[in-house]
Design a protein around this motif. Sequence first.
Motif, PDB file in Angstrom:
ATOM      1  N   CYS A   1      -1.042   7.191  -8.909  1.00  0.00           N
ATOM      2  CA  CYS A   1       0.243   7.469  -8.277  1.00  0.00           C
ATOM      3  C   CYS A   1       1.397   7.337  -9.263  1.00  0.00           C
ATOM      4  O   CYS A   1       1.406   6.454 -10.124  1.00  0.00           O
ATOM      5  CB  CYS A   1       0.440   6.495  -7.117  1.00  0.00           C
ATOM      6  N   CYS A   2       2.380   8.227  -9.102  1.00  0.00           N
ATOM      7  CA  CYS A   2       3.574   8.173  -9.954  1.00  0.00           C
ATOM      8  C   CYS A   2       4.407   6.928  -9.666  1.00  0.00           C
ATOM      9  O   CYS A   2       5.242   6.532 -10.473  1.00  0.00           O
ATOM     10  CB  CYS A   2       4.424   9.423  -9.748  1.00  0.00           C
ATOM     11  N   GLY A   3       4.196   6.323  -8.497  1.00  0.00           N
ATOM     12  CA  GLY A   3       4.936   5.120  -8.139  1.00  0.00           C
ATOM     13  C   GLY A   3       6.067   5.345  -7.170  1.00  0.00           C
ATOM     14  O   GLY A   3       6.583   4.397  -6.572  1.00  0.00           O
ATOM     15  N   MET A   4       6.478   6.606  -6.977  1.00  0.00           N
ATOM     16  CA  MET A   4       7.564   6.872  -6.033  1.00  0.00           C
ATOM     17  C   MET A   4       7.026   6.862  -4.606  1.00  0.00           C
ATOM     18  O   MET A   4       7.583   6.198  -3.739  1.00  0.00           O
ATOM     19  CB  MET A   4       8.230   8.204  -6.353  1.00  0.00           C
ATOM     20  N   ALA A   5       5.950   7.607  -4.364  1.00  0.00           N
ATOM     21  CA  ALA A   5       5.248   7.565  -3.073  1.00  0.00           C
ATOM     22  C   ALA A   5       6.199   7.676  -1.891  1.00  0.00           C
ATOM     23  O   ALA A   5       6.307   6.787  -1.061  1.00  0.00           O
ATOM     24  CB  ALA A   5       4.426   6.284  -2.967  1.00  0.00           C
TER      25      ALA A   5
ATOM     26  N   CYS B   1       0.862  -1.184   0.000  1.00  0.00           N
ATOM     27  CA  CYS B   1       0.000   0.000   0.000  1.00  0.00           C
ATOM     28  C   CYS B   1       0.898   1.233   0.000  1.00  0.00           C
ATOM     29  O   CYS B   1       1.768   1.368   0.867  1.00  0.00           O
ATOM     30  CB  CYS B   1      -0.895   0.003   1.236  1.00  0.00           C
ATOM     31  N   VAL B   2       0.712   2.127  -0.967  1.00  0.00           N
ATOM     32  CA  VAL B   2       1.587   3.295  -1.086  1.00  0.00           C
ATOM     33  C   VAL B   2       1.038   4.517  -0.342  1.00  0.00           C
ATOM     34  O   VAL B   2       1.583   5.608  -0.454  1.00  0.00           O
ATOM     35  CB  VAL B   2       1.844   3.650  -2.575  1.00  0.00           C
ATOM     36  N   SER B   3      -0.057   4.341   0.397  1.00  0.00           N
ATOM     37  CA  SER B   3      -0.660   5.430   1.176  1.00  0.00           C
ATOM     38  C   SER B   3      -0.960   6.648   0.307  1.00  0.00           C
ATOM     39  O   SER B   3      -0.720   7.788   0.710  1.00  0.00           O
ATOM     40  CB  SER B   3       0.257   5.823   2.347  1.00  0.00           C
ATOM     41  N   CYS B   4      -1.516   6.389  -0.864  1.00  0.00           N
ATOM     42  CA  CYS B   4      -1.818   7.483  -1.796  1.00  0.00           C
ATOM     43  C   CYS B   4      -3.099   8.213  -1.425  1.00  0.00           C
ATOM     44  O   CYS B   4      -3.360   9.308  -1.915  1.00  0.00           O
ATOM     45  CB  CYS B   4      -1.919   6.950  -3.223  1.00  0.00           C
ATOM     46  N   LYS B   5      -3.942   7.610  -0.595  1.00  0.00           N
ATOM     47  CA  LYS B   5      -5.216   8.163  -0.132  1.00  0.00           C
ATOM     48  C   LYS B   5      -6.306   8.162  -1.202  1.00  0.00           C
ATOM     49  O   LYS B   5      -7.393   8.728  -0.986  1.00  0.00           O
ATOM     50  CB  LYS B   5      -5.055   9.587   0.418  1.00  0.00           C
ATOM     51  N   ALA B   6      -6.058   7.528  -2.348  1.00  0.00           N
ATOM     52  CA  ALA B   6      -7.080   7.533  -3.406  1.00  0.00           C
ATOM     53  C   ALA B   6      -8.363   6.869  -2.932  1.00  0.00           C
ATOM     54  O   ALA B   6      -9.460   7.287  -3.315  1.00  0.00           O
ATOM     55  CB  ALA B   6      -6.543   6.831  -4.650  1.00  0.00           C
ATOM     56  N   CYS B   7      -8.239   5.825  -2.101  1.00  0.00           N
ATOM     57  CA  CYS B   7      -9.435   5.131  -1.606  1.00  0.00           C
ATOM     58  C   CYS B   7     -10.278   6.051  -0.726  1.00  0.00           C
ATOM     59  O   CYS B   7     -11.503   5.917  -0.666  1.00  0.00           O
ATOM     60  CB  CYS B   7      -9.054   3.869  -0.849  1.00  0.00           C
TER      61      CYS B   7
ATOM     62  N   HIS C   1      -0.040  15.533  -7.407  1.00  0.00           N
ATOM     63  CA  HIS C   1       0.277  14.642  -6.283  1.00  0.00           C
ATOM     64  C   HIS C   1      -0.976  13.918  -5.798  1.00  0.00           C
ATOM     65  O   HIS C   1      -2.077  14.480  -5.764  1.00  0.00           O
ATOM     66  CB  HIS C   1       0.867  15.470  -5.141  1.00  0.00           C
ATOM     67  N   CYS C   2      -0.800  12.660  -5.399  1.00  0.00           N
ATOM     68  CA  CYS C   2      -1.932  11.830  -4.961  1.00  0.00           C
ATOM     69  C   CYS C   2      -2.744  12.469  -3.843  1.00  0.00           C
ATOM     70  O   CYS C   2      -3.973  12.387  -3.831  1.00  0.00           O
ATOM     71  CB  CYS C   2      -1.420  10.466  -4.481  1.00  0.00           C
ATOM     72  N   HIS C   3      -2.072  13.086  -2.875  1.00  0.00           N
ATOM     73  CA  HIS C   3      -2.791  13.652  -1.735  1.00  0.00           C
ATOM     74  C   HIS C   3      -3.642  14.841  -2.159  1.00  0.00           C
ATOM     75  O   HIS C   3      -4.685  15.107  -1.562  1.00  0.00           O
ATOM     76  CB  HIS C   3      -1.811  14.051  -0.630  1.00  0.00           C
ATOM     77  N   GLN C   4      -3.208  15.551  -3.188  1.00  0.00           N
ATOM     78  CA  GLN C   4      -4.038  16.623  -3.733  1.00  0.00           C
ATOM     79  C   GLN C   4      -5.281  16.050  -4.404  1.00  0.00           C
ATOM     80  O   GLN C   4      -6.375  16.592  -4.272  1.00  0.00           O
ATOM     81  CB  GLN C   4      -3.247  17.446  -4.749  1.00  0.00           C
ATOM     82  N   LYS C   5      -5.117  14.960  -5.141  1.00  0.00           N
ATOM     83  CA  LYS C   5      -6.265  14.334  -5.795  1.00  0.00           C
ATOM     84  C   LYS C   5      -7.292  13.881  -4.765  1.00  0.00           C
ATOM     85  O   LYS C   5      -8.499  13.963  -4.997  1.00  0.00           O
ATOM     86  CB  LYS C   5      -5.814  13.133  -6.630  1.00  0.00           C
TER      87      LYS C   5
END
Length: 537
Positions: free
Chosen positions: A468-472, A191-197, A437-441
């Motif tokens: 996610c760009c994958g770097m996370a 889990c990359v903690s992108c917050k998309a969920c 950035h994922c957190h902005q999305k």
Amino acid sequence: AVYYAHAGAGELHLRPLIDLKSESDRIKLRQICEASAQLVKKYKGSLSGEHGDGRVRAEFIPLMVGESNYNRFKRVKQIWDPNGIFNPGKIVDAPPMDEDLRYEVETEEAAIDSFLDFSDNQGLLQAVEKCNGSADCRKITGAMCPTYQATKNEKTTTRARANILREVLTENSKSTLPLADEGLKEVLDLCVSCKACKRECPSNVDMSLMKAEFLYQYNEKNGISLKDKIIANLPELNKRSIPISRLVNFAMNNSLTARFIKQFLGVHSKRNLPPLNSISFEKWLIQTKPLTRNPYKTVYLFIDEFTNFNDLEIGQITVSLLFRMGYEVLWVSNAFSGRTYISKGHLQKAKDVAEKNVEVYRDLITPETPLIGIEPSAILTFRDEYPKLLEGKAKKEAQNIATNTFTIEEFIFNQSKERDLKQFFHEDEKKVKAHVHCHQKALSDKSMTASILSIPKNYSCTIVNGGCCGMAGSFGYEKDKFELSKQMAELHLIPTVNNASSDTIIAASGTSCRHQIDDLSTRTALHPIEVLYNALK
């Protein structure tokens, strides 16, 4: 009920708020389902809709198609599957829809302690149970779930992680640290903690927050590895290393010493380590003392740990841009955002940072003097994690600060609605492709980035699709995560960047995102603020 679905097509999913652990609510469930089936039948509709009958709706198939047609279904099933071994109980000979539910009736739940505050979901277990298995996390569009989109492995979905979390919490509910489970570690590791969920799941399952809680409990029981301890404390290490930044940067770029450093930290050999600034951004601010006469508005700029120690030029450009547009920039010396602590489960340290920042800003931040930040993952901790880390008065103060805290993109977007910002920029024609950035999305709106990058009269900006760009953060640097990180980047981001025309500007708001683009593509990405600065008259 919770309402969600494809409103544009005139469709709504209605999810009644009922407790399946309650006998009376189970009765309500059946009543609702039977009444819905009768209503659909009355108007000659399809109960299956876009999904299919499966186990939940199969009980009502005889009602929908009539007994004669249903007997034909049974005959077909008997011919092709005489032993009933393929999907038994689906479509034909289905048990009642309320016979085999997830929960036992009148289950007594233990109160589960957690470091983070899950009270808005009535507790950690209830937060996990929000997942209803809808499988939206198995889609291959949008931002959720990036690891599933790359691997197509069910184990990497938000649903799988929630299922395992629920099982572990149920089985270990009486344990002091119920989440400190090795099997859970294996499932949550990717889990990359992108917050998309948090945004795209119909139930808004916040797996990022749950992973942080898991890591905290796991570390409390098993200790934290040296590698993770270094990553968590990297801002402090960077702060101490600034005086010898030349030596550090030389060591990270010299092939011999860089190899040793990467092996020690578990970093993949193909990764480039972020260089240190020659001086901290905060020291530059102290030396420069930027001053605006008769400012249009005064803002506090949050000095995040990434800009402060690694992205000095972006910080300088941000101050210069705001100054040129008539804003007064104030700042406070602070103790970082705590993002690295949160990502590695050091929640007590993250709480200490949050408490200090809230104490510093509580009397300074107002609608007239907002707090703005450059690095999304840092500034958005004020909005997302701080209220979950803190208690009592500090929690309320954090919530007050959060309402007046903005990413730099949000701030400029809001200001563009108040005043004409086009006056500050030239009229050259440019195209921009921006990765957000994922957190902005998840916590903001990616369209704001497109809007501000279209403020210069002849600039047009399109947002890179995908997740996610994958770097996370440190995820993509890790040796055993490199290939997956690369897979995620190559789903959308890297092909889009590489295929962009040479005169198209590439922008990315996150420092990790820019490093991913630098490492894996043929282009260099700018922060959106750099794009605007370069467009000034």
